[in-house]
Design an enzyme around this catalytic site. Sequence first.
Site, short mmCIF file in Angstrom:
data_model
loop_
_atom_site.label_atom_id
_atom_site.label_comp_id
_atom_site.label_asym_id
_atom_site.label_seq_id
_atom_site.Cartn_x
_atom_site.Cartn_y
_atom_site.Cartn_z
CD GLU A 225 -50.29 15.65 -68.99
OE1 GLU A 225 -49.72 14.71 -68.42
OE2 GLU A 225 -51.29 15.51 -69.71
CB CYS A 259 -43.23 14.53 -63.16
SG CYS A 259 -43.22 14.02 -64.88
P1 NAD Z 1 -44.53 25.13 -61.17
O1 NAD Z 1 -45.92 24.77 -60.89
O2 NAD Z 1 -43.76 25.89 -60.17
O3 NAD Z 1 -44.40 25.97 -62.52
C1 NAD Z 1 -44.85 25.50 -63.75
C2 NAD Z 1 -45.26 26.68 -64.60
O4 NAD Z 1 -46.29 27.38 -63.97
C3 NAD Z 1 -44.14 27.68 -64.88
O5 NAD Z 1 -44.15 28.02 -66.25
C4 NAD Z 1 -44.52 28.85 -64.03
O6 NAD Z 1 -44.08 30.09 -64.54
C5 NAD Z 1 -46.01 28.77 -64.06
N1 NAD Z 1 -46.63 29.46 -62.94
C6 NAD Z 1 -46.13 29.64 -61.70
N2 NAD Z 1 -47.01 30.34 -60.95
C7 NAD Z 1 -48.07 30.58 -61.74
C8 NAD Z 1 -49.30 31.27 -61.53
N3 NAD Z 1 -49.60 31.82 -60.36
N4 NAD Z 1 -50.16 31.32 -62.56
C9 NAD Z 1 -49.89 30.75 -63.74
N5 NAD Z 1 -48.74 30.10 -63.99
C10 NAD Z 1 -47.84 30.02 -63.00
O7 NAD Z 1 -43.91 23.74 -61.49
P2 NAD Z 1 -42.40 23.40 -61.59
O8 NAD Z 1 -41.76 23.69 -60.27
O9 NAD Z 1 -41.81 24.03 -62.80
O10 NAD Z 1 -42.49 21.82 -61.79
C11 NAD Z 1 -42.52 20.93 -60.70
C12 NAD Z 1 -43.79 20.15 -60.63
O11 NAD Z 1 -44.22 19.80 -61.92
C13 NAD Z 1 -43.63 18.84 -59.89
O12 NAD Z 1 -44.74 18.63 -59.07
C14 NAD Z 1 -43.58 17.81 -60.99
O13 NAD Z 1 -43.97 16.53 -60.61
C15 NAD Z 1 -44.50 18.41 -61.99
N6 NAD Z 1 -44.21 17.94 -63.34
C16 NAD Z 1 -45.10 17.15 -63.96
C17 NAD Z 1 -44.82 16.65 -65.21
C18 NAD Z 1 -45.78 15.77 -65.97
O14 NAD Z 1 -45.55 15.59 -67.15
N7 NAD Z 1 -46.80 15.22 -65.36
C19 NAD Z 1 -43.62 16.99 -65.83
C20 NAD Z 1 -42.72 17.82 -65.15
C21 NAD Z 1 -43.02 18.30 -63.91
#
Ligand code: NAD
Length: 510
Positions: A225, A259
């Site tokens: 997502e 998002c």
């Molecule tokens: P992110 O990718 O930085 O982090 C999300 C999760 O991934 C966190 O729990 C983090 O700890 C984990 N993570 C980080 N590095 C990792 C790794 N190397 N291996 C495994 N897990 C890891 O995302 P964010 O900054 O929290 O969110 C922002 C992004 O999410 C934006 O692009 C936004 O559009 C998207 N988003 C999408 C939705 C949706 O429903 N489609 C909802 C909210 C946010």
Amino acid sequence: MTSDIKIPAFEATPVDSIAKIAATARQSYRSQKTKDVEWRLVQLRKLYWGITDYSENFQAALKKDLNKAPHDAILSEIHHLIQELNLVLKKLKDWVKDDKDIEYAWTFSAMKPRIRKEPLGTVLIIGPYNFPLMLNVAPLIGAIAAGCTAVIKPSENAPATAMVMKEMIEKYLDPESFFVVNGAIPESTALLNEKWDKIFYTGGPTVARIISKKAAETLTPVALELGGRNPSFISRSTNLALAARRLMWGKTINAGQVCLSQNYVTVQKDLVDDFIKHLNATYKEFYPNGAKASIDYARIVNEQQFDRIKKMIDTTNGKIVLGGETDRSDLYISPTVVLVDSTDDPVMKDESFGPVWSIIPYDTVEDAIKIMNTVDPTPLTVTTFGSKAENEKILSQVTSGGATINDAWMHGAISTLPFGGVGESGTGSYHGRAGFDCFTHRRTIVEVPSWMDKLLRTRYPPFSATNFKRHIWLTSTKPNFDRDGKPLSGPGYWLWLIFGPAALLPKVRY
Ligand code: NAD
């Protein structure tokens, strides 16, 4: 007063305990208890009470993490989940039933073909920071409904909510089946080193690629997502005041850390000035003393995200037509609109995931569509405020995960509708029935009666031409289309059905 509520200090789960947590969740799944629908319903009902009882703790945690207004915490996180739970609790007994509404040749009827709904197993849910409660618990609802056990890894960037969620889940749900692991990359990496039956990830595309690669090593299915550079469309058919109000809502809620919110709006060239006036009027209406002074306006989650968004404002070649104020010490970025003339502008090139968005003027609908397909051919959302014909044109020529006509991302605010992206904005969907399906394996089952063996004799050696012909005659239907692919109809078709060759088959040489 939510400020009186004590929130546990953030504590990462010890990395060396993660293998045991995953093993316990797997063992619990293998114990078969989650297959019992009543057991699942009890867990879902407990989750309902957990969210309800912890409502004020979540409001306090969300305030701490994002300065999220309690009003918004309830609407977009707590109530959203309660509505989804209400639907799942009402419908689950129907959803788990075998699917018999399936297509097969009549000759197989005696085998009672059906599709059984089975849980995928033990799943990992990794969540983002922006709706840190809802975006972790909504997939959990689907996983519980489907009969899976689950481990959640919330975002470390919303630490207060992560801790409250851990406390709530540990207190209310089966402790052998549902876990919260807190932490950042080391903890996530340890989790990814375990074998899961599905990984459900919400977040950005960079981490999505890391997760997908890791999952591919063990052929683990993933739901992703993700986000996108979501376009909006405004034309001469638009009620500009209404569109300004609705888009301002879409980009100021949670300080634009949504998002689904629009990253830019394509506006008919001669409407740009008027639209900007309406945006400024709406801003004053929403925040009479400025957004900074309003308790309704959230803050950027941390300094890293603040710097990223501010850089977009600092480097744009466009003209700031609303806002532009920032205060790092308060993580405040005002609702900001930039008028640009190029898709290469920094505010167009990246997802702002904050309260910054742009207006890009266009001449014709075709130009607007071209802009959209250049900037991001597979965004998470498209919103369009045009005439019926314009809206239809945009829906058919610009793809997206979901779409809303005449509003900002309202399709995503209805917690029971399927929600998900396409292409770069993700794969798989969830919420309501889609959440159940997301964690369910559709297992095809037939039951072949002993008496059918005679009818099945064609398949047994020694192969016989007589049996073969009889079988093919019974199981074939003639095509209702000609060799040019055109459908056949009328008397010609009936004559062909009655007098044409019995079956059109490749010749079998014995
Ligand atoms: P992110 O990718 O930085 O982090 C999300 C999760 O991934 C966190 O729990 C983090 O700890 C984990 N993570 C980080 N590095 C990792 C790794 N190397 N291996 C495994 N897990 C890891 O995302 P964010 O900054 O929290 O969110 C922002 C992004 O999410 C934006 O692009 C936004 O559009 C998207 N988003 C999408 C939705 C949706 O429903 N489609 C909802 C909210 C946010």
